[in-house]
Design an enzyme around this catalytic site. Sequence first.
Site, PDB file in Angstrom:
ATOM      1  N   ASP A  28      13.617  65.804 -24.984  1.00 26.98           N
ATOM      2  CA  ASP A  28      13.769  64.590 -24.178  1.00 26.98           C
ATOM      3  C   ASP A  28      15.078  63.916 -24.583  1.00 26.98           C
ATOM      4  OD1 ASP A  28      13.532  61.782 -23.262  1.00 26.98           O
ATOM      5  OD2 ASP A  28      11.499  62.368 -22.716  1.00 26.98           O
ATOM      6  N   ILE A  29      15.862  63.524 -23.604  1.00 28.51           N
ATOM      7  CA  ILE A  29      17.188  62.963 -23.871  1.00 28.51           C
ATOM      8  C   ILE A  29      17.095  61.578 -24.527  1.00 28.51           C
ATOM      9  CG2 ILE A  29      17.666  61.739 -21.683  1.00 28.51           C
ATOM     10  CD1 ILE A  29      20.032  64.248 -23.365  1.00 28.51           C
ATOM     11  N   GLU A  87       8.820  58.651 -13.995  1.00 30.28           N
ATOM     12  CA  GLU A  87      10.269  58.580 -13.792  1.00 30.28           C
ATOM     13  C   GLU A  87      10.799  59.815 -13.074  1.00 30.28           C
ATOM     14  OE1 GLU A  87      12.440  57.792 -17.480  1.00 30.28           O
ATOM     15  OE2 GLU A  87      14.174  58.832 -16.638  1.00 30.28           O
ATOM     16  N   HIS A  92       5.654  67.517 -16.019  1.00 30.35           N
ATOM     17  CA  HIS A  92       6.094  67.772 -17.394  1.00 30.35           C
ATOM     18  C   HIS A  92       5.112  67.187 -18.393  1.00 30.35           C
ATOM     19  CE1 HIS A  92       8.018  64.002 -16.033  1.00 30.35           C
ATOM     20  NE2 HIS A  92       7.872  63.571 -17.275  1.00 30.35           N
ATOM     21  N   HIS A  94       4.960  65.721 -22.312  1.00 32.65           N
ATOM     22  CA  HIS A  94       5.684  65.257 -23.500  1.00 32.65           C
ATOM     23  C   HIS A  94       4.939  65.767 -24.739  1.00 32.65           C
ATOM     24  CE1 HIS A  94       8.105  61.888 -21.590  1.00 32.65           C
ATOM     25  NE2 HIS A  94       7.175  62.031 -20.671  1.00 32.65           N
TER      26      HIS A  94
HETATM   27  P1  5GP Z   1       8.287  60.277 -17.201  1.00 30.99           P
HETATM   28  O1  5GP Z   1       8.597  60.887 -15.837  1.00 30.99           O
HETATM   29  O2  5GP Z   1       7.378  61.173 -18.027  1.00 30.99           O
HETATM   30  O3  5GP Z   1       7.756  58.875 -17.064  1.00 30.99           O
HETATM   31  O4  5GP Z   1       9.652  60.145 -17.998  1.00 30.99           O
HETATM   32  C1  5GP Z   1      10.645  61.142 -17.891  1.00 30.99           C
HETATM   33  C2  5GP Z   1      11.195  61.504 -19.254  1.00 30.99           C
HETATM   34  O5  5GP Z   1      12.248  62.428 -19.042  1.00 30.99           O
HETATM   35  C3  5GP Z   1      11.767  60.326 -20.039  1.00 30.99           C
HETATM   36  O6  5GP Z   1      11.220  60.333 -21.348  1.00 30.99           O
HETATM   37  C4  5GP Z   1      13.289  60.584 -20.040  1.00 30.99           C
HETATM   38  O7  5GP Z   1      13.913  60.209 -21.247  1.00 30.99           O
HETATM   39  C5  5GP Z   1      13.369  62.075 -19.809  1.00 30.99           C
HETATM   40  N1  5GP Z   1      14.540  62.458 -19.025  1.00 30.99           N
HETATM   41  C6  5GP Z   1      14.938  61.914 -17.846  1.00 30.99           C
HETATM   42  N2  5GP Z   1      16.054  62.527 -17.384  1.00 30.99           N
HETATM   43  C7  5GP Z   1      16.356  63.467 -18.300  1.00 30.99           C
HETATM   44  C8  5GP Z   1      17.409  64.439 -18.380  1.00 30.99           C
HETATM   45  O8  5GP Z   1      18.287  64.546 -17.521  1.00 30.99           O
HETATM   46  N3  5GP Z   1      17.397  65.263 -19.461  1.00 30.99           N
HETATM   47  C9  5GP Z   1      16.440  65.178 -20.430  1.00 30.99           C
HETATM   48  N4  5GP Z   1      16.530  66.046 -21.459  1.00 30.99           N
HETATM   49  N5  5GP Z   1      15.442  64.291 -20.393  1.00 30.99           N
HETATM   50  C10 5GP Z   1      15.398  63.437 -19.339  1.00 30.99           C
END
Ligand code: 5GP
Length: 131
Positions: A28-29, A87, A92, A94
């Site tokens: 995760d970035i 987001e 995915h 975590h």
């Molecule tokens: P969620 O969709 O689970 O609420 O959050 C998306 C997760 O993906 C976040 O923790 C965010 O930091 C990570 N994320 C979003 N865009 C990118 C990206 O381009 N690269 C990586 N490695 N992680 C990402």
Amino acid sequence: MSIFSKIAAGEIPSYKCAENEEFYAFLDINPLVKGHTLVIPRREMDYIFDMEDDELARFEVFAKKVAVAIKKAFPCVKVGQAVLGLEVPHAHIHLIPMQSEKDMNFANPKLNLSSEEMQAIADKIFSMYNV
Ligand code: 5GP
């Protein structure tokens, strides 16, 4: 094509932790802790619970192997698993090495790691995945 599909295809760079034909794992970035990893299907879909049962089962088995590698690379009490998907509209999981339940709080400030540190973390997990 979602941003995560582009990552799995290598069109956008990522810190790769593990992969097979169907699934891909990368850091995760914006990590909550060192070793915070995302596991995705290469096949694009938004909602994890829209996956067919057999694909979901294979996805979870892949995530389990990655979690085992994370725990070897970053000793922790347990590797926690969370699904948010608020987001990025590409299913995915975590995986987060936990010292306590506080490590699973997504409202916590994120770590700011250099690209060298991120690469070293990913390499460590990758090396443990491949033993
Ligand atoms: P969620 O969709 O689970 O609420 O959050 C998306 C997760 O993906 C976040 O923790 C965010 O930091 C990570 N994320 C979003 N865009 C990118 C990206 O381009 N690269 C990586 N490695 N992680 C990402």
